[in-house]
Design an enzyme around this catalytic site. Structure first.
Site, PDB file in Angstrom:
ATOM      1  N   SER A  50      -2.264  16.711   3.943  1.00 31.75           N
ATOM      2  CA  SER A  50      -1.458  17.545   3.041  1.00 31.75           C
ATOM      3  C   SER A  50      -1.090  18.909   3.629  1.00 31.75           C
ATOM      4  O   SER A  50      -1.040  19.906   2.899  1.00 31.75           O
ATOM      5  CB  SER A  50      -2.171  17.706   1.697  1.00 31.75           C
ATOM      6  N   GLU A  77      -5.207   4.796   7.349  1.00 29.21           N
ATOM      7  CA  GLU A  77      -4.494   3.695   6.671  1.00 29.21           C
ATOM      8  C   GLU A  77      -4.615   2.405   7.477  1.00 29.21           C
ATOM      9  O   GLU A  77      -4.708   1.313   6.921  1.00 29.21           O
ATOM     10  CB  GLU A  77      -3.026   4.093   6.442  1.00 29.21           C
ATOM     11  N   ASN A 111       3.963  12.232  11.223  1.00 26.65           N
ATOM     12  CA  ASN A 111       3.724  10.792  11.072  1.00 26.65           C
ATOM     13  C   ASN A 111       4.610  10.298   9.933  1.00 26.65           C
ATOM     14  O   ASN A 111       4.317  10.534   8.766  1.00 26.65           O
ATOM     15  CB  ASN A 111       2.236  10.564  10.753  1.00 26.65           C
ATOM     16  N   TRP A 112       5.689   9.614  10.315  1.00 23.93           N
ATOM     17  CA  TRP A 112       6.649   9.173   9.281  1.00 23.93           C
ATOM     18  C   TRP A 112       6.144   7.956   8.511  1.00 23.93           C
ATOM     19  O   TRP A 112       6.750   7.551   7.531  1.00 23.93           O
ATOM     20  CB  TRP A 112       8.005   8.858   9.921  1.00 23.93           C
ATOM     21  N   LYS A 113       5.074   7.345   8.993  1.00 21.58           N
ATOM     22  CA  LYS A 113       4.524   6.133   8.349  1.00 21.58           C
ATOM     23  C   LYS A 113       5.637   5.089   8.167  1.00 21.58           C
ATOM     24  O   LYS A 113       6.534   5.018   8.995  1.00 21.58           O
ATOM     25  CB  LYS A 113       3.846   6.489   7.018  1.00 21.58           C
ATOM     26  N   GLY A 162       1.993  14.217   7.436  1.00 24.86           N
ATOM     27  CA  GLY A 162       2.619  13.034   6.863  1.00 24.86           C
ATOM     28  C   GLY A 162       3.823  13.415   6.020  1.00 24.86           C
ATOM     29  O   GLY A 162       4.918  13.654   6.534  1.00 24.86           O
ATOM     30  N   GLY A 163       3.627  13.508   4.721  1.00 22.83           N
ATOM     31  CA  GLY A 163       4.713  13.738   3.766  1.00 22.83           C
ATOM     32  C   GLY A 163       5.688  14.845   4.152  1.00 22.83           C
ATOM     33  O   GLY A 163       6.914  14.657   4.096  1.00 22.83           O
ATOM     34  N   GLU A 207      -8.695  14.000  10.107  1.00 17.69           N
ATOM     35  CA  GLU A 207      -7.997  13.819   8.833  1.00 17.69           C
ATOM     36  C   GLU A 207      -8.971  13.328   7.762  1.00 17.69           C
ATOM     37  O   GLU A 207      -9.236  12.122   7.671  1.00 17.69           O
ATOM     38  CB  GLU A 207      -6.890  12.772   8.990  1.00 17.69           C
ATOM     39  N   GLY A 253      -2.201  12.721   1.753  1.00 17.85           N
ATOM     40  CA  GLY A 253      -1.222  12.329   0.747  1.00 17.85           C
ATOM     41  C   GLY A 253      -1.648  12.654  -0.674  1.00 17.85           C
ATOM     42  O   GLY A 253      -1.035  12.195  -1.631  1.00 17.85           O
ATOM     43  N   HIS A 298      -5.437   5.609  12.580  1.00 15.15           N
ATOM     44  CA  HIS A 298      -5.147   6.303  11.317  1.00 15.15           C
ATOM     45  C   HIS A 298      -5.963   5.641  10.201  1.00 15.15           C
ATOM     46  O   HIS A 298      -6.167   4.423  10.218  1.00 15.15           O
ATOM     47  CB  HIS A 298      -3.651   6.219  11.014  1.00 15.15           C
TER      48      HIS A 298
HETATM   49  C1  PEP Z   1      -1.250  11.548   7.528  1.00 16.27           C
HETATM   50  O1  PEP Z   1      -1.051  10.478   6.988  1.00 16.27           O
HETATM   51  O2  PEP Z   1      -1.529  11.572   8.740  1.00 16.27           O
HETATM   52  C2  PEP Z   1      -1.158  12.752   6.722  1.00 16.27           C
HETATM   53  C3  PEP Z   1      -1.776  13.818   7.129  1.00 16.27           C
HETATM   54  O3  PEP Z   1      -0.433  12.664   5.557  1.00 16.27           O
HETATM   55  P1  PEP Z   1      -0.118  13.881   4.526  1.00 16.27           P
HETATM   56  O4  PEP Z   1       0.305  15.058   5.347  1.00 16.27           O
HETATM   57  O5  PEP Z   1       0.983  13.349   3.670  1.00 16.27           O
HETATM   58  O6  PEP Z   1      -1.374  14.143   3.794  1.00 16.27           O
END
Ligand code: PEP
Length: 250
Positions: A214, A98, A10-12, A235-236, A168, A174, A96
């Protein structure tokens, strides 16, 4: 039964078109021999078409980060499922945390989006997960089961088995604070049991459940050992080709 793992990045709201195309081009050779995992990248809307074009002929699939439930009309800022399939989008992240926390998305809306995506041939990746407050109160299994039931409302069992759910925990997104493998397994197992109770054992055996929060190259191997974890939403660590390739090539 064996479920094929699915790992999605997920590049957001990161990467311009040029940066997204460069990232996917860097990723292609690093994952080209991987046929054991469904590999998905989810760029921001403007980069979807470019990334979709750039990954042609590879084993990488493209996902969007949201979709609207209507086919067209006066819905400023939204994108329909047909608009996504036109540019080769096969998956869509929905609900998500967010989107829920910053943009007021509701369980009902997530369900409508999921049904519209599915009807258009897009596989929804439906996110669920509890806040730290709910975790500390001990009410996280109920919370997640409720989100899942709401998101799947109106789907038939033979449709549910094709969906993807991403568990999640919000406190792990994050933050660098990964859930323990036992915590991830406990909730993913509970999600599968929730699906079994509502849609039958076949749907529960086939639906794929990811963990997200994460996830890093160092943690993916042990995570994937958990019997009810079928992949990850990343994500990251999906923003660097090397890290994401190490995750998908676990
Ligand atoms: C996400 O936003 O879906 C996510 C899992 O982010 P991260 O891996 O950065 O925690």
């Amino acid at each position: 039964m064996a479920r094929k793992p699915i790992i999605a990045g997920n590049w957001k709201m990161n990467n311009t078109i040029a940066a997204g195309v460069e990232l996917v081009k860097e990723l292609i050779p690093l994952v080209k021999d991987n046929d054991k995992v469904d590999i998905v990248v989810c760029p921001t809307s403007t980069a979807l078409a470019g990334v979709s074009e750039a990954k042609k002929g590879s084993n990488i699939h493209v996902g969007a980060q949201n979709v609207h439930w209507e086919k067209s009309g006066a819905f400023t800022g939204e994108i329909s499922a047909d608009m996504l399939t036109e540019i080769g989008v096969e998956y869509c992240v929905l609900g998500h945390s967010e989107r829920r926390d910053y943009f007021g998305e509701t369980d009902e809306g997530v369900n409508k989006r999921a049904r519209a995506a599915f009807a258009a041939g897009i596989t929804p990746i439906i996110c669920c997960g509890e806040s730290l407050e709910i975790r500390e109160k001990g009410a996280y299994l109920e919370k997640v089961a409720y989100q899942v039931k709401m998101a799947l409302d109106g789907f038939k069992p033979e449709e549910v088995e094709k969906l993807v759910i991403a568990y999640e925990p919000i406190w792990a997104i994050g933050t660098g604070k990964t859930a323990t493998f036992d915590q991830a397994e406990e909730v993913c197992k509970h999600i599968r049991e929730t699906v079994a109770a509502a849609y039958g054992q076949k749907a529960a055996d086939e639906i794929r459940i990811q963990y997200g929060g994460s996830v890093k190259p160092a943690t993916i191997k042990d995570l994937m050992q958990q019997p009810n974890v079928d992949g990850a939403l990343v994500g990251g660590a999906s923003l660097k080709a090397k890290d994401f390739s190490e995750i998908v090539n676990f």
